[in-house]
Design a protein around this motif. Structure first.
Motif, PDB file in Angstrom:
ATOM      1  N   SER A  55      -0.034  22.349  -6.092  1.00 22.76           N
ATOM      2  CA  SER A  55       0.466  21.566  -7.208  1.00 22.76           C
ATOM      3  C   SER A  55      -0.639  20.582  -7.578  1.00 22.76           C
ATOM      4  O   SER A  55      -0.770  19.523  -6.981  1.00 22.76           O
ATOM      5  CB  SER A  55       1.756  20.841  -6.826  1.00 22.76           C
ATOM      6  N   ARG A  56      -1.461  21.009  -8.490  1.00 20.21           N
ATOM      7  CA  ARG A  56      -2.583  20.183  -8.891  1.00 20.21           C
ATOM      8  C   ARG A  56      -2.103  19.030  -9.749  1.00 20.21           C
ATOM      9  O   ARG A  56      -1.251  19.184 -10.606  1.00 20.21           O
ATOM     10  CB  ARG A  56      -3.591  21.003  -9.679  1.00 20.21           C
ATOM     11  N   GLY A  60      -5.498  12.096 -15.539  1.00 25.30           N
ATOM     12  CA  GLY A  60      -4.903  11.290 -16.598  1.00 25.30           C
ATOM     13  C   GLY A  60      -3.394  11.345 -16.662  1.00 25.30           C
ATOM     14  O   GLY A  60      -2.786  10.717 -17.523  1.00 25.30           O
ATOM     15  N   SER A  61      -2.758  12.073 -15.754  1.00 25.67           N
ATOM     16  CA  SER A  61      -1.304  12.205 -15.801  1.00 25.67           C
ATOM     17  C   SER A  61      -0.627  11.019 -15.109  1.00 25.67           C
ATOM     18  O   SER A  61      -1.263  10.233 -14.409  1.00 25.67           O
ATOM     19  CB  SER A  61      -0.863  13.506 -15.119  1.00 25.67           C
ATOM     20  N   GLN A  62       0.662  10.922 -15.313  1.00 26.68           N
ATOM     21  CA  GLN A  62       1.449   9.859 -14.678  1.00 26.68           C
ATOM     22  C   GLN A  62       1.429  10.016 -13.160  1.00 26.68           C
ATOM     23  O   GLN A  62       1.387   9.026 -12.433  1.00 26.68           O
ATOM     24  CB  GLN A  62       2.894   9.898 -15.202  1.00 26.68           C
ATOM     25  N   GLU A  63       1.419  11.268 -12.675  1.00 22.08           N
ATOM     26  CA  GLU A  63       1.365  11.517 -11.230  1.00 22.08           C
ATOM     27  C   GLU A  63       0.075  10.972 -10.636  1.00 22.08           C
ATOM     28  O   GLU A  63       0.078  10.384  -9.549  1.00 22.08           O
ATOM     29  CB  GLU A  63       1.474  13.016 -10.950  1.00 22.08           C
ATOM     30  N   GLU A  64      -1.040  11.185 -11.323  1.00 23.47           N
ATOM     31  CA  GLU A  64      -2.318  10.686 -10.829  1.00 23.47           C
ATOM     32  C   GLU A  64      -2.315   9.152 -10.809  1.00 23.47           C
ATOM     33  O   GLU A  64      -2.773   8.533  -9.845  1.00 23.47           O
ATOM     34  CB  GLU A  64      -3.471  11.182 -11.690  1.00 23.47           C
ATOM     35  N   VAL A  69      -2.148   4.071  -7.754  1.00 23.62           N
ATOM     36  CA  VAL A  69      -1.500   2.778  -7.503  1.00 23.62           C
ATOM     37  C   VAL A  69      -0.996   2.715  -6.065  1.00 23.62           C
ATOM     38  O   VAL A  69      -1.148   1.695  -5.379  1.00 23.62           O
ATOM     39  CB  VAL A  69      -0.354   2.528  -8.513  1.00 23.62           C
ATOM     40  N   PHE A  70      -0.417   3.811  -5.576  1.00 19.81           N
ATOM     41  CA  PHE A  70       0.043   3.854  -4.187  1.00 19.81           C
ATOM     42  C   PHE A  70      -1.125   3.662  -3.224  1.00 19.81           C
ATOM     43  O   PHE A  70      -1.021   2.922  -2.239  1.00 19.81           O
ATOM     44  CB  PHE A  70       0.757   5.176  -3.896  1.00 19.81           C
ATOM     45  N   THR A  71      -2.259   4.312  -3.500  1.00 17.84           N
ATOM     46  CA  THR A  71      -3.435   4.183  -2.644  1.00 17.84           C
ATOM     47  C   THR A  71      -3.941   2.743  -2.636  1.00 17.84           C
ATOM     48  O   THR A  71      -4.252   2.195  -1.573  1.00 17.84           O
ATOM     49  CB  THR A  71      -4.546   5.136  -3.128  1.00 17.84           C
TER      50      THR A  71
END
Length: 182
Positions: A55-56, A60-64, A69-71
């Protein structure tokens, strides 16, 4: 087959025959056993590994963005981490390892200062870029397509701007201020 005839002095002949046999047969009932030797018929087939589709995360996506932010959030030292470092420094002082305690204290403070400095520089650059984009859009009468991403406020920006490195216990700074060469 190979046959040979030999005669002996008594007049009796014997026939030696050698037959070659193949160990492979093409008559297996199973498709999986069709080309196997007769010694290898009962064994299991190798399980072929199936490639899972990754699941790449698209750039620029919301997932990235959420991942970044989590990192960043997990890399900022928490109050619990600061308390652990403070306890470690206090222990090093008690066992007369002042040089090591001073080094841990200074290193932690350098890290705190670098995080704060980098964050304030990033906030200032972002603010200046937004102001410049707003000014260009007012002069031109409409928002420039290249600057439109600067004018959009993303909710996680406030979360990232609010990240900070926790301080060590109060009193640590005063202790190290009294030490010579610290």
């Amino acid at each position: 087959s190979l046959q040979s005839t030999t005669s002996t002095s008594s007049g009796i002949s014997s026939i030696i025959s050698v037959k070659s046999t193949t160990t492979f047969t093409m008559t297996g009932e199973d498709e999986s056993n069709r080309h196997r030797s007769k010694f290898n018929k009962g064994k299991k087939q190798k399980v072929k590994k199936k490639r899972k589709e990754r699941s790449r995360i698209r750039p620029g996506s919301q997932e990235e963005l959420n991942s970044l932010v989590f990192t960043m959030t997990s890399c900022c030292p928490t109050v619990e981490f600061a308390n652990t470092v403070s306890e470690t420094i206090r222990y090093l002082i008690q066992v007369n390892e002042l040089v090591l305690a001073t080094e841990v204290f200074k290193s932690y403070n350098v890290m705190r200062n670098m995080i704060a400095q980098t964050q304030s520089e990033r906030i200032e650059v972002t603010r200046a870029a937004k102001l410049a984009a707003e000014k260009r859009s007012r002069v031109e009468g409409e928002a420039n397509h290249d600057d439109s991403h600067l004018l959009v406020e993303i909710p996680v920006e406030k979360e990232v701007d609010g990240l900070s490195c926790a301080e060590l216990e109060p009193g640590m700074q005063e202790f190290f201020d009294y030490l010579p060469n610290s």
